[in-house]
Design a protein around this motif. Structure first.
Motif, short mmCIF file in Angstrom:
data_model
loop_
_atom_site.label_atom_id
_atom_site.label_comp_id
_atom_site.label_asym_id
_atom_site.label_seq_id
_atom_site.Cartn_x
_atom_site.Cartn_y
_atom_site.Cartn_z
N UNK A 207 0.67 -1.31 -0.02
CA UNK A 207 -0.09 -0.03 0.02
C UNK A 207 0.68 1.30 0.00
N UNK A 208 2.21 1.28 0.14
CA UNK A 208 3.02 2.31 0.16
C UNK A 208 3.38 2.66 -1.23
N UNK A 209 3.42 3.67 -1.76
CA UNK A 209 3.44 4.23 -3.02
C UNK A 209 5.05 3.72 -3.52
N UNK A 210 5.28 3.22 -4.65
CA UNK A 210 6.42 2.52 -4.91
C UNK A 210 7.60 3.85 -5.37
N UNK A 211 6.83 4.94 -5.81
CA UNK A 211 7.71 6.15 -6.05
C UNK A 211 8.53 6.57 -5.10
N UNK A 212 8.36 6.23 -3.76
CA UNK A 212 9.28 6.68 -2.89
C UNK A 212 10.43 5.78 -2.89
N UNK A 213 10.49 4.71 -3.09
CA UNK A 213 11.55 3.66 -3.44
C UNK A 213 12.38 4.26 -4.53
N UNK A 214 11.74 4.35 -5.91
CA UNK A 214 12.35 4.84 -7.01
C UNK A 214 13.31 6.06 -6.64
N UNK A 215 12.62 7.27 -6.05
CA UNK A 215 13.35 8.50 -5.68
C UNK A 215 14.53 8.14 -4.88
N UNK A 216 14.46 7.19 -3.80
CA UNK A 216 15.51 6.89 -2.87
C UNK A 216 16.69 6.03 -3.70
N UNK A 217 16.22 5.33 -4.72
CA UNK A 217 17.21 4.60 -5.59
C UNK A 217 18.08 5.72 -6.23
N UNK A 218 17.15 6.70 -7.03
CA UNK A 218 17.70 7.61 -7.95
C UNK A 218 18.83 8.23 -7.05
N UNK A 219 18.56 8.62 -5.59
CA UNK A 219 19.53 9.41 -5.05
C UNK A 219 20.80 8.44 -4.45
N UNK A 220 20.63 7.33 -4.92
CA UNK A 220 21.97 6.47 -4.56
C UNK A 220 21.82 5.47 -3.45
N UNK A 221 20.64 5.43 -2.67
CA UNK A 221 20.19 4.73 -1.50
C UNK A 221 20.49 3.03 -1.94
N UNK A 222 20.57 2.14 -0.92
CA UNK A 222 20.97 0.87 -1.04
C UNK A 222 19.51 0.21 -0.89
#
Length: 277
Positions: free
Chosen positions: A164-179
């Motif tokens: 239920x959590x928007x996947x866009x949050x993950x994608x934004x973090x990956x773009x910023x270099x998050x593991x």
């Protein structure tokens, strides 16, 4: 029409109140008996309110039952199971809900099928394994296994909530270099506090009330948990009902308090299991 709806609500509330009183009556009976002496308990017709109130039952029960030793053993198991169920189950659920890898959904369905397997089927093989490892008569078999997955139901609950959590949050973090782990730890878990509370409450109640596990693995009385200690108390002092009721109240009270304060989160957690598939 409004009068009819109001009447239906009144009937519904009366029905619910009557049902609640029926369910709560055994707890009230146990509580009132814990403040009586033996003579009052068996008076006919029954006395609903103790007169006089006997407070020494709890002191006497604590003197004949090593309550705090049992409580310490129980807390060790409970704390380990609560922490393990939250961390292990959420980590597995993160993999099944936020990561993409071949066969992910098929593996998850296979894991779900284990819910249909009765726990008694694996009881003997599990005991043999812990026995050969030399961990019987210890708290290890009761506190450690939960760290290897966190139970299937908890994984399912976390997975449904994570979806239920928007996947866009993950994608934004990956773009910023998050593991992957940083996304899990910094983004997903902080947004899943309600699911964590529900899993924690379920794990607490399950571990606190567990009787079969301690019965199988524990041999020495000093290592008993509260559930097993209460059974021993019943076998030794079962004829003294006033002490048995006082000991039962001491064992039951923490679980009732946790359930009372967490019932709202439990209902929310049940609702989250059907949010998204």
């Amino acid at each position: 029409m409004k009068k009819k709806i109001a009447l239906e609500k009144v009937i519904l509330y009366l029905f619910l109140i009557a049902g609640s009183l029926i369910c709560l009556f055994p707890f009230y009976w146990m509580l009132r008996s814990s403040f009586m002496d033996m003579a009052q308990i068996f008076v006919m017709p029954p006395i609903m309110i103790p007169d006089p109130v006997v407070f020494t039952n709890y002191q006497d029960a604590l003197e004949v039952m090593p309550y705090f030793r049992y409580l310490l053993n129980t807390l060790i198991v409970v704390i380990s199971n609560v922490a393990g169920s939250i961390l292990a189950a959420s980590l597995c659920a993160f993999s099944f809900s936020r990561l993409r890898w071949p066969g992910r959904d098929k593996v998850f369905m296979i894991i779900l099928t284990s819910l249909m397997m009765p726990s008694i089927v694996t009881m003997i093989p599990t005991f043999v394994m812990w026995s050969r490892l030399g961990f019987t008569n210890s708290l290890v078999p009761l506190a450690v296994p939960i760290w290897f997955g966190g139970s299937v139901y908890n994984i399912f609950l976390f997975r449904q909530f994570f979806l239920s959590i928007p996947r866009e949050l993950d994608e934004a973090a990956y773009v910023d270099g998050a593991s992957y782990f940083k996304v899990y730890w910094k983004i997903i878990l902080p947004l899943s506090k309600s699911a964590m509370v529900v899993v924690g409450i379920f794990s607490f109640l399950s571990s606190w009330n567990d009787f079969m596990g301690p019965l199988i693995y524990l041999n020495e009385e000093k290592k008993y948990t509260l559930s097993l200690g209460l059974q021993l108390f019943q076998g030794s002092y079962g004829a003294q009902w006033h002490l048995l009721m006082a000991a039962s109240v001491l064992v039951l009270t923490p679980a009732v308090i946790v359930f009372f304060f967490g019932q709202k989160h439990i209902l929310e957690g049940i609702a989250t299991t059907g949010i998204k598939g």
